[in-house]
Design a protein around this motif. Structure first.
Motif, short mmCIF file in Angstrom:
data_model
loop_
_atom_site.label_atom_id
_atom_site.label_comp_id
_atom_site.label_asym_id
_atom_site.label_seq_id
_atom_site.Cartn_x
_atom_site.Cartn_y
_atom_site.Cartn_z
N TRP A 59 0.84 -1.19 0.00
CA TRP A 59 0.00 0.00 0.00
C TRP A 59 0.87 1.24 0.00
CZ3 TRP A 59 -3.79 -1.34 4.57
CH2 TRP A 59 -4.75 -2.25 4.12
N LYS A 60 0.41 2.28 -0.70
CA LYS A 60 1.03 3.59 -0.55
C LYS A 60 0.72 4.07 0.86
CE LYS A 60 1.23 4.91 -5.34
NZ LYS A 60 0.98 5.97 -6.33
N LYS A 61 1.61 4.90 1.40
CA LYS A 61 1.53 5.26 2.82
C LYS A 61 0.26 5.99 3.23
CE LYS A 61 4.12 9.54 2.44
NZ LYS A 61 5.25 10.30 2.91
N ASN A 62 -0.45 6.59 2.30
CA ASN A 62 -1.67 7.33 2.65
C ASN A 62 -2.95 6.64 2.20
OD1 ASN A 62 -1.15 7.74 -0.05
ND2 ASN A 62 -1.75 9.89 -0.04
N LYS A 63 -2.88 5.37 1.86
CA LYS A 63 -4.06 4.64 1.37
C LYS A 63 -5.21 4.70 2.35
CE LYS A 63 -5.87 0.00 0.75
NZ LYS A 63 -7.23 0.41 0.55
N LEU A 64 -4.97 4.33 3.59
CA LEU A 64 -6.06 4.33 4.58
C LEU A 64 -6.52 5.74 4.90
CD1 LEU A 64 -4.91 1.51 7.03
CD2 LEU A 64 -6.64 1.38 5.22
N GLU A 65 -5.60 6.67 4.99
CA GLU A 65 -5.96 8.06 5.27
C GLU A 65 -6.92 8.61 4.22
OE1 GLU A 65 -3.81 12.37 6.16
OE2 GLU A 65 -2.59 10.67 5.53
N GLU A 66 -6.74 8.20 2.98
CA GLU A 66 -7.61 8.65 1.90
C GLU A 66 -8.92 7.88 1.83
OE1 GLU A 66 -5.66 8.89 -1.87
OE2 GLU A 66 -4.09 10.21 -1.12
N GLN A 67 -8.91 6.60 2.15
CA GLN A 67 -10.12 5.80 2.00
C GLN A 67 -11.05 5.83 3.19
OE1 GLN A 67 -8.82 1.88 0.64
NE2 GLN A 67 -9.55 2.43 -1.40
N VAL A 68 -10.53 5.85 4.40
CA VAL A 68 -11.39 5.78 5.59
C VAL A 68 -12.44 6.89 5.63
CG1 VAL A 68 -11.41 5.94 8.12
CG2 VAL A 68 -9.81 4.38 6.97
N PRO A 69 -12.11 8.15 5.31
CA PRO A 69 -13.13 9.20 5.36
C PRO A 69 -14.31 8.97 4.40
CG PRO A 69 -10.96 10.19 5.35
CD PRO A 69 -10.77 8.72 5.07
N LEU A 70 -14.11 8.16 3.37
CA LEU A 70 -15.22 7.87 2.46
C LEU A 70 -16.39 7.21 3.19
CD1 LEU A 70 -13.16 6.44 -0.55
CD2 LEU A 70 -14.10 8.76 -0.31
N PHE A 71 -16.09 6.50 4.27
CA PHE A 71 -17.12 5.77 5.00
C PHE A 71 -17.93 6.67 5.94
CE2 PHE A 71 -14.15 2.55 3.60
CZ PHE A 71 -15.01 1.63 3.04
N ASP A 72 -17.59 7.96 6.00
CA ASP A 72 -18.42 8.92 6.74
C ASP A 72 -19.77 9.07 6.07
OD1 ASP A 72 -16.39 9.34 8.57
OD2 ASP A 72 -15.69 11.20 7.60
N ASP A 73 -19.84 8.81 4.78
CA ASP A 73 -21.09 8.84 4.02
C ASP A 73 -21.78 7.50 4.20
OD1 ASP A 73 -23.11 8.74 2.08
OD2 ASP A 73 -21.89 9.75 0.56
#
Length: 124
Positions: free
Chosen positions: A97-111
């Protein structure tokens, strides 16, 4: 990252995955998003996968040894049963994984309409 962000359970299923395993685990450890756990499911490997995994000293890593070798879908389901996170992510032992993968994807689940997220890939 603060502790009030949702925990991500990273599911890693392994059967003789020693070739790329260290780099794969390191890509999770180096995430900028830090509220995660790795559920490592060893599907009765007979290479050095266990030794490689155990060489990492991080309380977020959990090792499980299968009682019998099973197909990948079954092994994934057993690993998921050990997960405690709100979000599941799958990291194969030959992927990084690129180092910011989770940082970018996790906020999507706020929707509340988002139930699944995936990303592109690069072949190196």
């Amino acid at each position: 990252m603060t502790k009030n962000l949702p925990q991500v359970s990273i599911i890693m299923n392994c059967f003789n995955g020693e070739k790329y395993l260290e780099e794969s685990i390191r890509s999770a450890i180096n995430q900028t998003y830090t509220n995660w756990e790795i559920i490592f499911w060893d599907n009765l490997s007979h290479d050095k996968s266990k030794e490689i995994f155990m060489s990492f000293q991080d309380s977020r890593l959990s090792y499980y040894l299968a009682e019998k070798h099973t197909p990948l879908y079954e092994a994934r389901n057993m690993a998921i049963n050990k997960a405690t996170g709100k979000i599941l992510a799958f990291l194969d032992v030959d992927d990084y994984w690129k180092k910011n993968k989770l940082e970018e994807q996790v906020p999507l689940f706020d929707d509340s309409k988002v139930g699944f997220a995936c990303s592109n890939y690069e072949i190196q």
